[in-house]
Write a protein that holds these residues in place. Structure first.
Motif, PDB file in Angstrom:
ATOM      1  N   PRO A  58      34.732 -10.144  14.771  1.00 12.91           N
ATOM      2  CA  PRO A  58      34.346 -11.550  14.616  1.00 12.91           C
ATOM      3  C   PRO A  58      34.269 -12.289  15.947  1.00 12.91           C
ATOM      4  CG  PRO A  58      36.380 -11.080  13.404  1.00 12.91           C
ATOM      5  CD  PRO A  58      35.896  -9.793  13.950  1.00 12.91           C
ATOM      6  N   LEU A  59      35.121 -11.877  16.912  1.00  9.69           N
ATOM      7  CA  LEU A  59      35.086 -12.530  18.235  1.00  9.69           C
ATOM      8  C   LEU A  59      33.718 -12.329  18.884  1.00  9.69           C
ATOM      9  CD1 LEU A  59      37.034 -14.022  20.167  1.00  9.69           C
ATOM     10  CD2 LEU A  59      37.452 -11.861  21.265  1.00  9.69           C
ATOM     11  N   ILE A  60      33.242 -11.076  18.883  1.00 10.93           N
ATOM     12  CA  ILE A  60      31.934 -10.801  19.493  1.00 10.93           C
ATOM     13  C   ILE A  60      30.834 -11.527  18.737  1.00 10.93           C
ATOM     14  CG2 ILE A  60      30.238  -8.993  19.917  1.00 10.93           C
ATOM     15  CD1 ILE A  60      32.503  -7.131  20.588  1.00 10.93           C
ATOM     16  N   LEU A  61      30.913 -11.512  17.381  1.00 12.56           N
ATOM     17  CA  LEU A  61      29.868 -12.181  16.597  1.00 12.56           C
ATOM     18  C   LEU A  61      29.858 -13.680  16.870  1.00 12.56           C
ATOM     19  CD1 LEU A  61      30.037 -10.369  13.172  1.00 12.56           C
ATOM     20  CD2 LEU A  61      28.202 -10.313  14.827  1.00 12.56           C
ATOM     21  N   GLN A  73      42.003 -11.604   6.235  1.00 11.44           N
ATOM     22  CA  GLN A  73      41.350 -12.798   6.785  1.00 11.44           C
ATOM     23  C   GLN A  73      40.236 -12.432   7.735  1.00 11.44           C
ATOM     24  OE1 GLN A  73      43.903 -15.523   8.660  1.00 11.44           O
ATOM     25  NE2 GLN A  73      44.734 -16.323   6.777  1.00 11.44           N
ATOM     26  N   SER A  74      40.549 -11.468   8.632  1.00 15.60           N
ATOM     27  CA  SER A  74      39.556 -11.103   9.631  1.00 15.60           C
ATOM     28  C   SER A  74      38.283 -10.580   8.984  1.00 15.60           C
ATOM     29  CB  SER A  74      40.138 -10.038  10.552  1.00 15.60           C
ATOM     30  OG  SER A  74      39.104  -9.374  11.221  1.00 15.60           O
ATOM     31  N   TRP A  75      38.433  -9.602   8.064  1.00 15.62           N
ATOM     32  CA  TRP A  75      37.250  -8.951   7.513  1.00 15.62           C
ATOM     33  C   TRP A  75      36.572  -9.800   6.462  1.00 15.62           C
ATOM     34  CZ3 TRP A  75      35.475  -5.047  10.179  1.00 15.62           C
ATOM     35  CH2 TRP A  75      36.352  -4.291  10.925  1.00 15.62           C
ATOM     36  N   ALA A  76      37.350 -10.580   5.691  1.00 18.21           N
ATOM     37  CA  ALA A  76      36.765 -11.288   4.559  1.00 18.21           C
ATOM     38  C   ALA A  76      36.250 -12.670   4.930  1.00 18.21           C
ATOM     39  CB  ALA A  76      37.781 -11.393   3.426  1.00 18.21           C
ATOM     40  N   TYR A  77      36.900 -13.348   5.859  1.00 13.97           N
ATOM     41  CA  TYR A  77      36.493 -14.734   6.146  1.00 13.97           C
ATOM     42  C   TYR A  77      35.805 -14.874   7.496  1.00 13.97           C
ATOM     43  CZ  TYR A  77      39.916 -15.371   2.442  1.00 13.97           C
ATOM     44  OH  TYR A  77      40.608 -15.266   1.284  1.00 13.97           O
ATOM     45  N   TYR A  78      36.515 -14.475   8.576  1.00 14.97           N
ATOM     46  CA  TYR A  78      36.004 -14.800   9.902  1.00 14.97           C
ATOM     47  C   TYR A  78      34.697 -14.074  10.197  1.00 14.97           C
ATOM     48  CZ  TYR A  78      40.734 -16.509  10.196  1.00 14.97           C
ATOM     49  OH  TYR A  78      41.895 -17.149   9.940  1.00 14.97           O
ATOM     50  N   LEU A  79      34.631 -12.808   9.732  1.00 12.50           N
ATOM     51  CA  LEU A  79      33.400 -12.044   9.937  1.00 12.50           C
ATOM     52  C   LEU A  79      32.224 -12.751   9.283  1.00 12.50           C
ATOM     53  CD1 LEU A  79      32.573  -9.316  11.161  1.00 12.50           C
ATOM     54  CD2 LEU A  79      32.844  -8.318   8.922  1.00 12.50           C
ATOM     55  N   ILE A  80      32.423 -13.194   8.025  1.00  7.50           N
ATOM     56  CA  ILE A  80      31.347 -13.848   7.284  1.00  7.50           C
ATOM     57  C   ILE A  80      30.972 -15.169   7.959  1.00  7.50           C
ATOM     58  CG2 ILE A  80      30.637 -14.669   5.010  1.00  7.50           C
ATOM     59  CD1 ILE A  80      31.450 -11.822   4.862  1.00  7.50           C
ATOM     60  N   LEU A  81      31.998 -15.946   8.333  1.00  5.53           N
ATOM     61  CA  LEU A  81      31.726 -17.253   8.951  1.00  5.53           C
ATOM     62  C   LEU A  81      30.944 -17.080  10.260  1.00  5.53           C
ATOM     63  CD1 LEU A  81      35.066 -19.169   8.405  1.00  5.53           C
ATOM     64  CD2 LEU A  81      32.844 -19.675   7.423  1.00  5.53           C
ATOM     65  N   ALA A  82      31.379 -16.105  11.060  1.00  5.01           N
ATOM     66  CA  ALA A  82      30.690 -15.885  12.336  1.00  5.01           C
ATOM     67  C   ALA A  82      29.240 -15.463  12.088  1.00  5.01           C
ATOM     68  CB  ALA A  82      31.422 -14.825  13.157  1.00  5.01           C
ATOM     69  N   LEU A  83      29.041 -14.589  11.106  1.00  4.43           N
ATOM     70  CA  LEU A  83      27.680 -14.152  10.781  1.00  4.43           C
ATOM     71  C   LEU A  83      26.831 -15.334  10.334  1.00  4.43           C
ATOM     72  CD1 LEU A  83      27.916 -10.757   8.916  1.00  4.43           C
ATOM     73  CD2 LEU A  83      26.621 -11.294  10.954  1.00  4.43           C
ATOM     74  N   LEU A  84      27.451 -16.222   9.526  1.00  5.95           N
ATOM     75  CA  LEU A  84      26.745 -17.393   8.993  1.00  5.95           C
ATOM     76  C   LEU A  84      26.192 -18.237  10.132  1.00  5.95           C
ATOM     77  CD1 LEU A  84      26.581 -18.280   5.982  1.00  5.95           C
ATOM     78  CD2 LEU A  84      28.217 -20.058   6.590  1.00  5.95           C
ATOM     79  N   ASN A  85      27.071 -18.536  11.102  1.00  2.00           N
ATOM     80  CA  ASN A  85      26.626 -19.375  12.203  1.00  2.00           C
ATOM     81  C   ASN A  85      25.604 -18.656  13.071  1.00  2.00           C
ATOM     82  OD1 ASN A  85      26.429 -21.503  13.938  1.00  2.00           O
ATOM     83  ND2 ASN A  85      28.608 -21.858  13.996  1.00  2.00           N
ATOM     84  N   LEU A  86      25.744 -17.336  13.146  1.00  2.00           N
ATOM     85  CA  LEU A  86      24.772 -16.545  13.898  1.00  2.00           C
ATOM     86  C   LEU A  86      23.384 -16.698  13.278  1.00  2.00           C
ATOM     87  CD1 LEU A  86      24.571 -14.504  16.180  1.00  2.00           C
ATOM     88  CD2 LEU A  86      25.012 -12.707  14.545  1.00  2.00           C
TER      89      LEU A  86
END
Lengths: 384, 104, 162
Positions: free
Chosen positions: A212-215, A355-368
């Protein structure tokens, strides 16, 4: 190191030390002169005429050597780390209605970092009998080397940067990828239960939060159309990216907390459960290298990266210098990264990973996706 | 004789490939075999990039192929290590000559 | 200068690749393997493919080497120290020497040894365009492979729990 048994041995050692210094210093001076003297106006008469030395100093400040060792390089970062360490202790003390360091330096414990380093230096280096000696000694050194390597591509201003790289942001993530290896090396070489558990937790955490950090970093990169931190800052002259990619900024902040193993995510070194995690067997300056230097340099790197990507880097109102704005913004981000330690309890490991896989990954992808859509539709937000 | 740069890279790649083949033939430890495969892939990637740099520098085809190859290597490593872990849980061993359960 | 860097990188890469296979302790081997990956990344940087070098570091060192190290630590047993290789060792050395001689002769005898170039390497930004235009099918296939690999790895990891 063998013990010093009597005065004679002590005197012999002193003599040997002096001889070594007497031999080494001229050699080093000669090498320095050969390397720098040809490019710099370095003359022996400078010793007697200080006004000549001014030109030398100015020219010296323009060399790569100065950049690496002093300003955006090691000395600046080490100083930043020491101040951040003291600031953390005072800040947490105020939050929790304590006083914090008070005596060293007479004023609010301002010399506490110096006292800490002196204490750690004077301690014996203990290497456990069952430890793997090579990795046990190598791991702290490598951690510091890696943390410092990331500083090379961080520009303080357009001119104050050690290495100008077109892929600077990617370089930082390549360097961050080494940390789990050194943590695992330290954990495995200690050959003990708590370090191993802490090391495995650190690995899980660093690997799952790196994605998620990189995304989250990719959204500003897409807006700026470059991986070069200098170009990214230049693209923010009209509007800071934190306003265009707020979700990415929040995800970056949370993942930076996890990467740094700071409090809601400090499972790898949870004191009540694991003594001190993968650092349990370390003491003295070995411990100081990791915890005192590497961790705070990593803190600086991530704060500086947040400043560059989301807060417009060194851009700020004119009368104050650009360097000041960069350091001020970085320090504010550092403070924000420090505060949770005084406020939050620790997460459970399964919640942390979920949290990392279910929320932050999705949120980062969304903004991407949003960022990509904005750039594709050609919105004139950035002033292209 | 002094070689031009491309041949130097190819020779390094050949040596890496040799090391990989040696590991793949001699080792019976599944993890070591995985190491050998990764070394082979690396030597192939080096060839891709070196050839693009010297024979066709105006394109980046070799780099793109190397990127595909690196991504595939990541997938391969993930599955390979998952298999090794599963086999280890079942048999307490990762020696491939001892794993004969699937032999017909 | 470049020659010295090249020689150093070659020594580091090859020696650590050999160490990765021959080190008594598998953990040492895993770390040596990571070092070998770093060496190859250095070659990429020398070949003006800095983006690819950083990609190699991020994926190989940041993900693959870490995964390998993690697995090695989980399955570490004393028994590994006395793995018998016997005949395979001599066969392996002969086979790999044959490969080395064959490939080495091929490189040496070809006209490739005389190739040199003064043209600048194209910028790395072209990689994205190339992947998305000419190789889009490969990209789609790759993403499917990656997805199935993730699913497969998770299934394999969960196999034992039931």
């Amino acid at each position: 190191m063998a013990l010093i048994r009597n005065l004679l041995e002590f005197l012999i050692r002193i003599v040997v030390l002096v001889v070594i210094i007497l031999i080494l210093v001229p050699i080093l001076l000669f090498v320095a002169y050969q390397l720098l003297g040809s490019k710099l106006p370095l003359t022996p008469s400078m010793l007697f005429n200080p006004s000549e030395a001014l030109a030398f100093t100015l020219a010296f400040m323009d060399t790569d050597f100065f950049r690496i060792t002093v300003f955006p390089g090691f000395t600046f970062v080490a100083l930043y780390a020491a101040i951040a360490g003291l600031w953390e202790r005072k800040l947490l003390a105020k939050i929790q209605l304590r006083v914090g360091p008070l005596y060293a330096g007479r004023f609010e414990g301002i010399l506490q970092p110096v006292a800490d380093v002196l204490k750690l230096l004077s301690k014996e280096l203990v290497i456990p009998k069952v430890a793997d000696k090579l990795f046990f000694i190598l791991a702290p050194l490598l951690t510091v080397v890696i943390a410092t390597a990331a500083v090379a591509v961080i520009p303080v201003t357009e001119n104050w940067v050690i290495a100008r790289s077109d892929v600077g942001v990617l370089v930082i993530f390549a360097v961050l990828g080494f940390f789990p290896i050194t943590a695992l090396m330290a954990a495995w070489s200690s050959n003990s239960r708590y370090p191993m558990l802490g090391g495995l937790r650190a690995l899980h955490q660093m690997v799952s939060y790196e994605i998620p950090l990189i995304l989250s970093v990719l959204a500003p990169v897409i807006y700026a159309g470059s991986l070069n931190p200098i170009e990214i800052v230049k693209a923010q002259s009209n509007i800071w990216f934190i306003l265009l990619a707020p979700i990415s900024a929040i995800v970056f902040y949370i993942c930076a907390l996890a990467e740094l193993e700071r409090i809601p995510f400090d499972l790898p070194e949870a004191e009540p459960e694991l003594v001190s995690g993968w650092l349990t067997e370390y003491g003295g300056m070995n411990f100081g290298l990791i915890l005192g230097i590497a961790v705070y340099i990593k803190l600086y790197v991530l704060s500086a990266l947040f400043t560059l990507l989301f807060l417009g880097g060194w851009l700020g109102p004119a009368p104050l210098p650009a360097e000041f704005w960069f350091i001020l913004k970085s320090f504010i981000v550092t403070t924000l990264l420090l505060i949770p330690r005084g406020v939050f309890p620790r997460l459970r490991i399964d919640l942390l990973l979920k949290q990392s896989w279910a929320y932050y990954l999705i949120l980062a992808l969304l903004n991407l996706v949003v960022a990509a859509a904005v750039v594709l539709t050609g919105s004139n937000l950035i002033g292209w | 004789m002094i070689l031009e740069p491309l041949a130097n890279y190819l020779f390094v790649s050949v040596v890496l490939f040799t090391v990989g083949v040696y590991g793949l033939v001699t080792k019976k430890n599944a993890l070591r075999m995985l190491f050998a495969v990764e070394i082979l892939i690396n030597s192939a990637n080096l060839n891709f990039v070196a050839f693009t740099r010297y024979l066709h520098p105006t394109s980046v085809t070799g780099q793109a192929l190397a990127m595909f190859s690196i991504s595939l290597a990541a997938a391969e490593a993930a599955v390979g290590l998952a298999i090794i872990l599963a086999v280890f849980r079942l048999r307490r061993d990762v020696d491939v000559s001892e794993i004969k359960g699937l032999r017909g | 200068m470049v020659d010295a860097v090249f020689a150093l990188l070659a020594v580091v890469t090859v020696v650590s690749a050999i160490l990765a296979l021959e080190a008594k302790e598998v953990v040492y081997g895993a770390v040596a393997l990571a070092l070998s990956f770093v060496g190859v990344a250095g070659f990429f940087a020398l070949l003006d493919a800095v983006f690819l070098a950083m990609f190699q570091l991020t994926v190989y060192v940041g993900a693959i080497a870490v995964l390998i190290l993690f697995t090695v630590m989980l399955v570490r047993r004393e028994r590994w120290l006395k793995t018998k290789e016997g005949v395979y060792k001599s066969v392996g050395i002969v086979a790999s020497l044959a490969v080395a001689v064959g490939l080495g002769y091929l490189v040496y005898s070809s006209s490739i040894t005389h190739v040199t170039t003064t043209v600048e390497q194209a910028p790395f930004t072209l990689i994205g365009a190339l992947i998305l235009s000419e190789y889009w099918a490969a990209l789609v296939a790759l993403s499917l492979v990656l997805a199935s690999a993730v699913v497969g790895a998770v299934v394999l990891a969960k196999l034992e729990r039931d």
